[in-house]
Design an enzyme around this catalytic site. Sequence first.
Site, PDB file in Angstrom:
ATOM      1  N   GLU A  51       0.809  -1.227   0.000  1.00 54.67           N
ATOM      2  CA  GLU A  51       0.000   0.000   0.000  1.00 54.67           C
ATOM      3  C   GLU A  51       0.840   1.274   0.000  1.00 54.67           C
ATOM      4  O   GLU A  51       0.424   2.311  -0.517  1.00 54.67           O
ATOM      5  CB  GLU A  51      -0.955   0.027   1.199  1.00 54.67           C
ATOM      6  CG  GLU A  51      -2.087  -0.986   1.123  1.00 54.67           C
ATOM      7  CD  GLU A  51      -1.722  -2.346   1.705  1.00 54.67           C
ATOM      8  OE1 GLU A  51      -0.518  -2.582   2.002  1.00 54.67           O
ATOM      9  OE2 GLU A  51      -2.642  -3.173   1.871  1.00 54.67           O
ATOM     10  N   PHE A 113     -11.895  -7.101  14.042  1.00 53.01           N
ATOM     11  CA  PHE A 113     -10.819  -7.566  13.159  1.00 53.01           C
ATOM     12  C   PHE A 113     -10.443  -6.495  12.137  1.00 53.01           C
ATOM     13  O   PHE A 113     -11.290  -5.935  11.458  1.00 53.01           O
ATOM     14  CB  PHE A 113     -11.270  -8.845  12.433  1.00 53.01           C
ATOM     15  CG  PHE A 113     -10.204  -9.373  11.496  1.00 53.01           C
ATOM     16  CD1 PHE A 113      -8.974  -9.800  11.989  1.00 53.01           C
ATOM     17  CD2 PHE A 113     -10.419  -9.393  10.125  1.00 53.01           C
ATOM     18  CE1 PHE A 113      -7.982 -10.260  11.126  1.00 53.01           C
ATOM     19  CE2 PHE A 113      -9.438  -9.854   9.263  1.00 53.01           C
ATOM     20  CZ  PHE A 113      -8.213 -10.287   9.764  1.00 53.01           C
ATOM     21  N   GLN A 114      -9.174  -6.210  12.035  1.00 54.14           N
ATOM     22  CA  GLN A 114      -8.622  -5.210  11.118  1.00 54.14           C
ATOM     23  C   GLN A 114      -9.228  -3.835  11.309  1.00 54.14           C
ATOM     24  O   GLN A 114      -9.399  -3.078  10.365  1.00 54.14           O
ATOM     25  CB  GLN A 114      -8.740  -5.674   9.658  1.00 54.14           C
ATOM     26  CG  GLN A 114      -7.849  -6.889   9.397  1.00 54.14           C
ATOM     27  CD  GLN A 114      -7.613  -7.173   7.931  1.00 54.14           C
ATOM     28  OE1 GLN A 114      -8.479  -6.916   7.099  1.00 54.14           O
ATOM     29  NE2 GLN A 114      -6.445  -7.703   7.614  1.00 54.14           N
ATOM     30  N   LYS A 163     -17.611  -0.219   6.009  1.00 56.10           N
ATOM     31  CA  LYS A 163     -18.079  -1.157   4.993  1.00 56.10           C
ATOM     32  C   LYS A 163     -19.582  -1.047   4.737  1.00 56.10           C
ATOM     33  O   LYS A 163     -20.045  -1.133   3.599  1.00 56.10           O
ATOM     34  CB  LYS A 163     -17.722  -2.590   5.419  1.00 56.10           C
ATOM     35  CG  LYS A 163     -17.975  -3.604   4.312  1.00 56.10           C
ATOM     36  CD  LYS A 163     -17.344  -4.950   4.610  1.00 56.10           C
ATOM     37  CE  LYS A 163     -17.540  -5.883   3.417  1.00 56.10           C
ATOM     38  NZ  LYS A 163     -16.959  -7.203   3.658  1.00 56.10           N
ATOM     39  N   MET A 489      24.431   8.290   2.441  1.00 57.57           N
ATOM     40  CA  MET A 489      24.257   9.568   3.127  1.00 57.57           C
ATOM     41  C   MET A 489      24.498   9.420   4.621  1.00 57.57           C
ATOM     42  O   MET A 489      25.094  10.291   5.250  1.00 57.57           O
ATOM     43  CB  MET A 489      22.851  10.112   2.850  1.00 57.57           C
ATOM     44  CG  MET A 489      22.647  11.523   3.344  1.00 57.57           C
ATOM     45  SD  MET A 489      23.849  12.670   2.661  1.00 57.57           S
ATOM     46  CE  MET A 489      22.927  13.364   1.297  1.00 57.57           C
TER      47      MET A 489
HETATM   48  C1  LIG Z   1      12.362   5.340   5.192  1.00 60.06           C
HETATM   49  C2  LIG Z   1      13.646   5.981   5.554  1.00 60.06           C
HETATM   50  N1  LIG Z   1      14.431   5.429   6.492  1.00 60.06           N
HETATM   51  C3  LIG Z   1      15.620   6.007   6.812  1.00 60.06           C
HETATM   52  C4  LIG Z   1      16.026   7.159   6.215  1.00 60.06           C
HETATM   53  C5  LIG Z   1      17.360   7.805   6.592  1.00 60.06           C
HETATM   54  N2  LIG Z   1      18.268   7.816   5.452  1.00 60.06           N
HETATM   55  C6  LIG Z   1      18.460   8.917   4.681  1.00 60.06           C
HETATM   56  S1  LIG Z   1      19.499   8.649   3.416  1.00 60.06           S
HETATM   57  C7  LIG Z   1      19.757   7.056   3.862  1.00 60.06           C
HETATM   58  C8  LIG Z   1      20.658   6.179   3.072  1.00 60.06           C
HETATM   59  C9  LIG Z   1      20.117   5.893   1.731  1.00 60.06           C
HETATM   60  O1  LIG Z   1      20.879   4.872   1.121  1.00 60.06           O
HETATM   61  P1  LIG Z   1      20.836   4.655  -0.432  1.00 60.06           P
HETATM   62  O2  LIG Z   1      19.430   4.561  -0.881  1.00 60.06           O
HETATM   63  O3  LIG Z   1      21.724   3.519  -0.791  1.00 60.06           O
HETATM   64  O4  LIG Z   1      21.386   6.024  -0.994  1.00 60.06           O
HETATM   65  P2  LIG Z   1      22.878   6.616  -0.977  1.00 60.06           P
HETATM   66  O5  LIG Z   1      22.918   7.658   0.099  1.00 60.06           O
HETATM   67  O6  LIG Z   1      23.818   5.498  -0.701  1.00 60.06           O
HETATM   68  O7  LIG Z   1      23.045   7.214  -2.323  1.00 60.06           O
HETATM   69  C10 LIG Z   1      19.028   6.762   5.021  1.00 60.06           C
HETATM   70  C11 LIG Z   1      19.045   5.464   5.713  1.00 60.06           C
HETATM   71  C12 LIG Z   1      15.152   7.707   5.256  1.00 60.06           C
HETATM   72  N3  LIG Z   1      15.433   8.851   4.633  1.00 60.06           N
HETATM   73  N4  LIG Z   1      13.988   7.096   4.933  1.00 60.06           N
END
Ligand SMILES: Cc1ncc(C[n+]2csc(CCOP(=O)(O)OP(=O)(O)O)c2C)c(N)n1
Lengths: 584, 163
Positions: A51, A113-114, A163, A489
């Site tokens: 979703e 439920f749900q 529903k 990052m």
């Molecule tokens: C759902 C979610 N969880 C955690 C984060 C924190 N976060 C920001 S950037 C990142 C790393 C992203 O890794 P990747 O997709 O491999 O991108 P890269 O920075 O390596 O280019 C994380 C964990 C986020 N932005 N969104």
Amino acid sequence: MELLSGGEALIRALQDEGVEYIFGYPGGAALHIYDAIFQQQAVEHVLVRHEQAATHMADAYARVTGKPGVALVTSGPGATNAVTGLATAFMDSIPMVVISGQVQSDLIGTDSFQETDMVGISRPVVKHSFMVKSAEEMAEVVKKAFYIASSGRPGPVVIDVPKDTTDPGYRVPYHYPESVSLRSYNPATRGHPRQIRKAVDLLLAAKRPIIYSGGGVIQGNASEPLIALAKRLNLPVTNTLMGLGAYPSTDPQFLGMLGMHGSYPANMAMHHSDLIFAVGARFDDRVTNDPKKFCPDAKVIHIDVDPASISKIIPTEVPIVGPALNVLTELLTVLEDRLLEAPELLDRQAREAWWAQIEGWRRHSDFDHDQRHRNEAEAIIKPQTVVQALYRATGGDAYITSDVGQHQMFAAQYYRFDAPRRWVNSGGLGTMGYGLPAAMGVKLAFPEAVVACVTGEGSIQMNIQELSTCRQYGLPIKIINVNNQALGMVRQWQDMQYAGRHSGSVYQDSLPDFVALAESYGHVGLRVTDPAKLDETMAEVFSPALRDRLVFLDVAVDQNEHVYPMWVRGGALCDMVLSKTERS
Amino acid sequence: MRRIISVLLENEAGALSRVVGLFAQRNYNIESLTVAPTEDATLSRLTLTTLGDDQKIEQITKQLNKLIEVVKVVDLTEGEHVERELMLVKLRAVGAQRAEIKRTADIFRGQIVDATDAAYTVQIVGVSSKLDAFLRAVGELSILEVVRSGVSGLARGEKVVSA
Ligand SMILES: Cc1ncc(C[n+]2csc(CCOP(=O)(O)OP(=O)(O)O)c2C)c(N)n1
Ligand SMILES: [Mg+2]
């Protein structure tokens, strides 16, 4: 009048609203609605695999078309899975309507439920929400939801549908209202004329003015008057991450994105400006850095359709509440009148001096002229060059969606967006997992367009199941996986602030073979590791031979690259780290 | 600074939770809150007191106005206004205390609205500081229970808040 069940009325109302797609996933509480969908053709249902992806597809569809996107989920877990997508759309002011099934009215409150309190759970991340009380009010609730979602400052709206209100055995006269009026909701339609005159006076008096524009210009379709204004007064322009494309990036007056990873000239020009002309932007903390040190010499004109955005973070000299399009159009008229009666007000000398200063910053450090990120020794692909290659391969004319991380910033910095609604990313919430479903939503909106998703191996795995949906609906999007084998990052911050302690940001060789993975879903997988092959592989991704195929390109890039500029935390906009060894 | 904010709200299920949720979500404080229907059955009127500087109050007012079910928001403290709060206090009342409590209640124009051998319930109406003063005057030892209505208020003069 025609008699329809509540479920049929819901779907008919979507038809009457001009909805093309419902992105959804069924379940018990939504089954009457699903049956109503089955019995008509006008609205197509797209079955996702999670979703969250449905909400991102609806959201991206809205970002590129300007029309509200629609998602449909069942009660309980279906509803909670939609919450991240609601929050994503809410933070970026995206018009979206999420319909959630709910247990039947007499079970509400009994822990049935749900059952989950969707209106309660979603309350902080929606513009508004409704719980349908009867089949009789179905059509009107849908009308109100679309009106609220798409007017004023847009945002997501939830319709929670018990529903029993969709019971096929109970029919009511159907009538879709032409319009609705809500006494308590009257978004501004034009700016205050006196404020607009004041803004013109300030603009003409300023020696070092700059336009700072955001997502509001894109959502508000105000690109044209914004460009006209910049041209008329020869103003430098910077865009927020959400505003990219509102002003053509290849135009010489464009300084690049501003903020945490903004360009050197954009951040320097902001910091040294004496007037900030802010439109459809909200002085978010990733733009201002420390608000107390923010642009010390600048007065602020702030145009926004949401009065609560004005003077929230940074005090404003001239607040103008209204839709960007109308305000800018009126402002241009007032400006022309002023210049007609007093052409000497245009201070060309001051403007030239300002541009000379800006050109100095540009020469010092600019993405285009910068050699820092080229493929050193041609041994390993630099992530920046992946985006540059993508730009070349698509002639700058693609829809680009992105996820969250370094790759997202590189995409924002290096892809040059020359038109609004081409750059689709989760700016406010920073939702990893957004990019793939977003690309799907865009592709469904514009089947003929080239759509690419710039992602990372971390982000793509958050909604990778949608490769199956792409297979089912034949969505030939192109996925560019900037694979640095890490949550890049996060690792960058750990390098810069935690002495390189990579806590929870690496995967220890547990990544899948993305090429094989894509192939297992029936798509095309490609991999490139050699910088010399980058351009030709990228060209292959977009070649006519693969036009109708989803292509997953896995690009092995330098793991140690950082995103620069990166501001100095708690500093002013002019305080930037420019490379591993250099500061502003 | 303490402010009294008056809100006209659609009298609909869930509307109040949006107002209260907004305060929690945006880290605004609520000192007191009262809500009840008005002369117009489709509207409720909510009065809340909060603390904050001008910028904070401006944000609170703007954010309240953004809620779809909020019809009108007025900061009563911006102009002259009347404000009242009602308090019921149950006090230990035995022996000499009985006369003492009665006297204190009279000074504060309070009324004894319930009495037993051992306790009085006193009702006091006024501005919040008067209610505080009464509590100080009777002394902590005799107080058994306190309930306060929270502040209600109206602007002085002919000015009205209406939809
Ligand atoms: C759902 C979610 N969880 C955690 C984060 C924190 N976060 C920001 S950037 C990142 C790393 C992203 O890794 P990747 O997709 O491999 O991108 P890269 O920075 O390596 O280019 C994380 C964990 C986020 N932005 N969104
Ligand atoms: Mg990565």
